[in-house]
Write a protein that holds these residues in place. Structure first.
Motif, short mmCIF file in Angstrom:
data_model
loop_
_atom_site.label_atom_id
_atom_site.label_comp_id
_atom_site.label_asym_id
_atom_site.label_seq_id
_atom_site.Cartn_x
_atom_site.Cartn_y
_atom_site.Cartn_z
N GLU A 91 -12.03 58.98 -3.41
CA GLU A 91 -12.33 58.04 -4.74
C GLU A 91 -11.19 57.89 -5.75
OE1 GLU A 91 -15.61 56.78 -5.13
OE2 GLU A 91 -16.13 57.77 -3.30
N ARG A 92 -9.93 58.55 -5.57
CA ARG A 92 -9.08 58.25 -6.65
C ARG A 92 -7.54 58.27 -6.10
NH1 ARG A 92 -10.42 64.12 -7.86
NH2 ARG A 92 -8.90 65.37 -7.09
N ALA A 93 -6.80 57.63 -6.56
CA ALA A 93 -5.29 57.66 -6.42
C ALA A 93 -4.66 58.44 -7.52
CB ALA A 93 -4.62 56.39 -6.45
N GLU A 94 -3.57 58.86 -7.39
CA GLU A 94 -2.75 59.82 -8.39
C GLU A 94 -1.36 59.42 -8.22
OE1 GLU A 94 -5.22 63.89 -7.24
OE2 GLU A 94 -3.31 63.72 -6.33
N GLY A 132 -6.92 58.21 -0.21
CA GLY A 132 -7.04 58.40 1.10
C GLY A 132 -5.84 58.90 1.82
N ALA A 133 -4.80 58.91 0.90
CA ALA A 133 -3.45 59.36 1.72
C ALA A 133 -3.58 61.02 1.75
CB ALA A 133 -2.30 58.83 0.86
N ALA A 134 -3.03 61.48 2.50
CA ALA A 134 -3.09 63.08 2.90
C ALA A 134 -1.51 63.43 2.20
CB ALA A 134 -2.70 63.33 4.21
N ASP A 167 -14.13 66.07 -4.75
CA ASP A 167 -13.52 64.76 -4.19
C ASP A 167 -12.12 65.33 -3.48
OD1 ASP A 167 -13.12 62.41 -3.18
OD2 ASP A 167 -12.00 61.78 -4.91
N ILE A 168 -12.18 66.42 -3.07
CA ILE A 168 -10.99 67.08 -2.18
C ILE A 168 -11.48 67.54 -0.97
CG2 ILE A 168 -9.31 68.84 -2.13
CD1 ILE A 168 -9.68 69.23 -5.13
N VAL A 169 -10.78 66.85 0.06
CA VAL A 169 -11.06 67.17 1.36
C VAL A 169 -9.70 67.76 1.85
CG1 VAL A 169 -11.26 66.25 3.87
CG2 VAL A 169 -12.50 65.25 2.03
#
Length: 124
Positions: A44-47, A78-80, A107-109
């Motif tokens: 759900e987010r970019a950083e 979505g980036a690891a 929202d942390i996988v």
């Protein structure tokens, strides 16, 4: 969370600097020497990370880059990613600006974790 909230984690600390907007959140993150955050992704987010002190090793989709104070990196949704402090004495400090639609810690996988938390969504 609210502005000024402080949290201890196994790798260091974070302080919420701004949490009053619907489209972004800002944190100050401190990574202790020899520690690293989990290798993780968010739906759900970019950083955007701006480094203030220390030498950081940032892994973004498998590529490791060393960043110094004054440098920054964007983490797409979505980036690891992970940040590590391989130093022996100095903290790594950076400002994290989250942009998106949801900023909850769930929202942390976690793909990998040094502290046994790679379960797909427990607190940072």
């Amino acid at each position: 969370m609210t502005d000024g909230e402080f949290a201890e984690r196994p790798w260091g600390t974070y302080t919420v600097l701004s949490d009053d907007a619907s489209d972004h959140k800002v944190k100050r993150i401190v990574v202790r020497p020899g520690k690293r955050l989990s290798y993780q992704r968010h739906a759900e987010r970019a950083e955007h990370w701006f480094f203030v002190s220390g030498q950081a090793q940032v892994t973004l989709d498998g590529t490791v880059t060393t960043l110094s104070p004054g440098q920054a990196i964007d983490i797409p949704t979505g980036a690891a990613h992970r940040v590590a402090n391989d130093g022996a004495a100095d903290d790594v400090v950076f400002i994290e600006v989250q942009r998106g639609t949801y900023f909850g810690e769930d929202d942390i996988v976690r793909l990998e974790d040094d502290f046994g938390r790679a379960d797909g969504g427990s607190p940072a």
